[in-house]
Write an enzyme that holds these catalytic residues in place. Structure first.
Site, short mmCIF file in Angstrom:
data_model
loop_
_atom_site.label_atom_id
_atom_site.label_comp_id
_atom_site.label_asym_id
_atom_site.label_seq_id
_atom_site.Cartn_x
_atom_site.Cartn_y
_atom_site.Cartn_z
N GLY A 139 -10.64 -8.68 -2.19
CA GLY A 139 -10.79 -9.79 -1.25
C GLY A 139 -10.07 -11.05 -1.65
O GLY A 139 -8.94 -11.03 -2.14
N LYS B 139 -20.36 -16.92 0.86
CA LYS B 139 -21.77 -16.72 1.21
C LYS B 139 -22.58 -15.98 0.16
O LYS B 139 -22.13 -14.96 -0.37
CB LYS B 139 -21.84 -15.90 2.50
N ARG C 133 0.83 -1.22 0.00
CA ARG C 133 0.00 0.00 0.00
C ARG C 133 0.86 1.27 0.00
O ARG C 133 0.45 2.28 -0.57
CB ARG C 133 -0.94 -0.01 1.20
N GLY D 142 -14.11 -4.14 0.50
CA GLY D 142 -15.48 -3.62 0.71
C GLY D 142 -15.86 -2.62 -0.37
O GLY D 142 -16.97 -2.64 -0.90
P1 AMP Z 1 -15.62 -14.55 0.20
O1 AMP Z 1 -14.88 -13.76 1.25
O2 AMP Z 1 -17.11 -14.51 0.32
O3 AMP Z 1 -15.12 -14.26 -1.20
O4 AMP Z 1 -15.28 -16.08 0.50
C1 AMP Z 1 -14.01 -16.60 0.36
C2 AMP Z 1 -13.93 -17.88 1.12
O5 AMP Z 1 -14.87 -18.80 0.60
C3 AMP Z 1 -12.58 -18.54 1.01
O6 AMP Z 1 -11.96 -18.53 2.28
C4 AMP Z 1 -12.90 -19.96 0.56
O7 AMP Z 1 -12.18 -20.95 1.27
C5 AMP Z 1 -14.37 -20.07 0.88
N1 AMP Z 1 -15.01 -21.11 0.07
C6 AMP Z 1 -15.01 -21.22 -1.26
N2 AMP Z 1 -15.63 -22.35 -1.64
C7 AMP Z 1 -16.04 -22.99 -0.51
C8 AMP Z 1 -16.73 -24.20 -0.26
N3 AMP Z 1 -17.11 -24.99 -1.25
N4 AMP Z 1 -16.98 -24.52 1.03
C9 AMP Z 1 -16.56 -23.72 2.03
N5 AMP Z 1 -15.91 -22.54 1.85
C10 AMP Z 1 -15.64 -22.18 0.59
#
Ligand code: AMP
Length: 399
Positions: free
Chosen positions: A356, A200, A37, A379
């Site tokens: 992210g 999620k 950064r 974010g």
């Molecule tokens: P996000 O911050 O919403 O982009 O989520 C990223 C996280 O989703 C990462 O740490 C991944 O390990 C997790 N992730 C991706 N696919 C899966 C899965 N099939 N089951 C559980 N966690 C997952």
């Protein structure tokens, strides 16, 4: 509305206040463990210094929540700036970000010199977007440059507040974020393919709903897959499910059907009995996942289908990994998608990696310099993809 950038106005000799994102990771001894950064701000800093301006830098670091926390002081950043900018005649660390002493240091600052203000969030007024506090920051300079993309989705004194009290423009870094994220969402070259994954559905509802009206194809991967599959009556074993988001998944699929958007879901999976590096990874050649097992990555058929779609794109926006990429044996889907996006980029496709974990995945795979744009704000880039106005950008001067 397009926003003015630092090259659109005459800054020669003017006193500049620049908001940076110096929220850097520090170890126990307060050494910066990753100076990406700080380095990212150098281009705009050099431009300002080359224009004979005295330069005042400001940032937050961590979450001091309105009180002085010496362990969150910005001195390590001042030290790093001195090393990175041997040509700057001086880098002065201010004792605070407002107050008589700071005002005097700012007044006496000469062209080519840098004054780094102390952590803005030592004052509660910063996150409260207090107009008086913003006024005190504004009184230090004649021009305001916004460079901290990671905080422009927050209406704080150093983002929204100060920008209405001084001529306010975007620095090079922010300009690049606006150009690529903004254009990708508002004015994409078609076919426009969004790749959405991650943990999620609930965290990405607004992104799904906004992009489904804009894209030609939406590719779904990661844990959010299973909420979509469940809503279609497909069995998902013990895979991550968000019961509360099944309705949203249906809504997005209905919208895709109405808008004639291709919504792609996995046809096969990599499964395991637990999300653990010690677990055995198996393939299931069907969309259904057997009882007791967990989907951890997309399978080979799905990879082929997604890669073919990526090849047909002109614009790609990617947010969220295709599986649990942190564990090598569950990382193939994310890796193959990243590789396909990098190859497409080499063939002239605009690829935007939106913050992210997808950025972490691309970095881990060493493909970061093969993408058109990698967003620096988690974010903030999500809110961009949601189609929201970001207060720290809205407040900048229109072209
Ligand atoms: P996000 O911050 O919403 O982009 O989520 C990223 C996280 O989703 C990462 O740490 C991944 O390990 C997790 N992730 C991706 N696919 C899966 C899965 N099939 N089951 C559980 N966690 C997952």
């Amino acid at each position: 509305m397009a926003k003015l950038s630092i090259t659109d106005i005459d800054i020669k000799g003017k006193k500049v206040l620049m908001r940076c994102d110096y929220n850097v990771p520090l170890d126990k001894n307060r050494n910066i463990t990753d100076d990406t950064r700080v380095k990212a701000s150098l281009k705009t800093i050099k431009y300002v210094l080359d224009n004979n301006c005295p330069l005042i830098l400001c940032s937050h670091l961590g979450r001091p929540k309105g009180s002085v926390k010496p362990e969150l002081g910005l001195k390590p950043v001042a030290d790093r700036l001195r090393e990175l900018l041997p040509d700057a005649s001086k880098v002065i660390m201010a004792p605070d970000c407002v107050g008589g002493e700071v005002k005097k240091l700012a007044e006496e600052l000469k062209p080519g010199e840098i004054l780094l203000l102390e952590n803005l969030r030592f004052h509660k007024e910063e996150t409260d977007n207090d107009a008086g506090f913003a006024g005190k920051l504004a009184s230090l300079a004649e021009i305001f440059v916004q460079e901290a993309f990671g905080t422009v989705h927050r209406a704080h004194a150093s983002t929204a507040g100060v920008a209405v009290q001084l001529p306010a423009v975007a620095g090079f870094l922010l300009q690049k974020e606006i150009k690529y994220l903004g254009n990708a969402v508002k004015n994409p070259q078609k076919p426009f393919v969004a790749i959405l994954g991650g943990a999620k559905v609930s965290g990405k509802i607004a992104v799904l709903k906004n992009l489904i009206d804009k894209v030609d194809t939406m590719i779904i991967g990661g844990a959010m897959t299973y909420t979509f599959l469940k809503s279609k009556g497909i069995t998902i074993g013990n895979s991550l499910l968000e019961e509360d988001s099944i309705g949203v998944a249906r809504e997005v699929m209905d919208k895709a059907f109405k808008n004639n958007v291709k919504l792609l879901l996995p046809d096969d999976h990599i499964i395991a009995d637990k999300v653990d590096a010690g677990a055995e990874a198996k393939e299931v050649s069907d969309a259904n996942i057997p009882d007791g097992l967990i989907g951890v990555d997309i399978g080979p058929k799905t990879i082929r289908k997604y890669v073919a779609e990526i090849k047909s794109a002109k614009t790609i926006v990617w947010n969220g990994p295709m599986g649990v990429f942190e564990i090598d044996k569950f990382a193939k889907g994310t890796f193959e998608v990243a590789k396909a996006v990098a190859e497409a980029t080499g063939n002239g496709v605009v690829s935007v990696i939106g913050g992210g974990d997808s950025v972490a995945a691309v970095n881990k795979m060493g493909l970061n310099d093969r993408m058109t744009h990698i967003s620096t704000g988690g974010g903030a880039s999500l809110e961009f993809l949601e189609g929201k106005d970001l207060p720290g950008i809205t407040a900048l001067k229109d072209k």
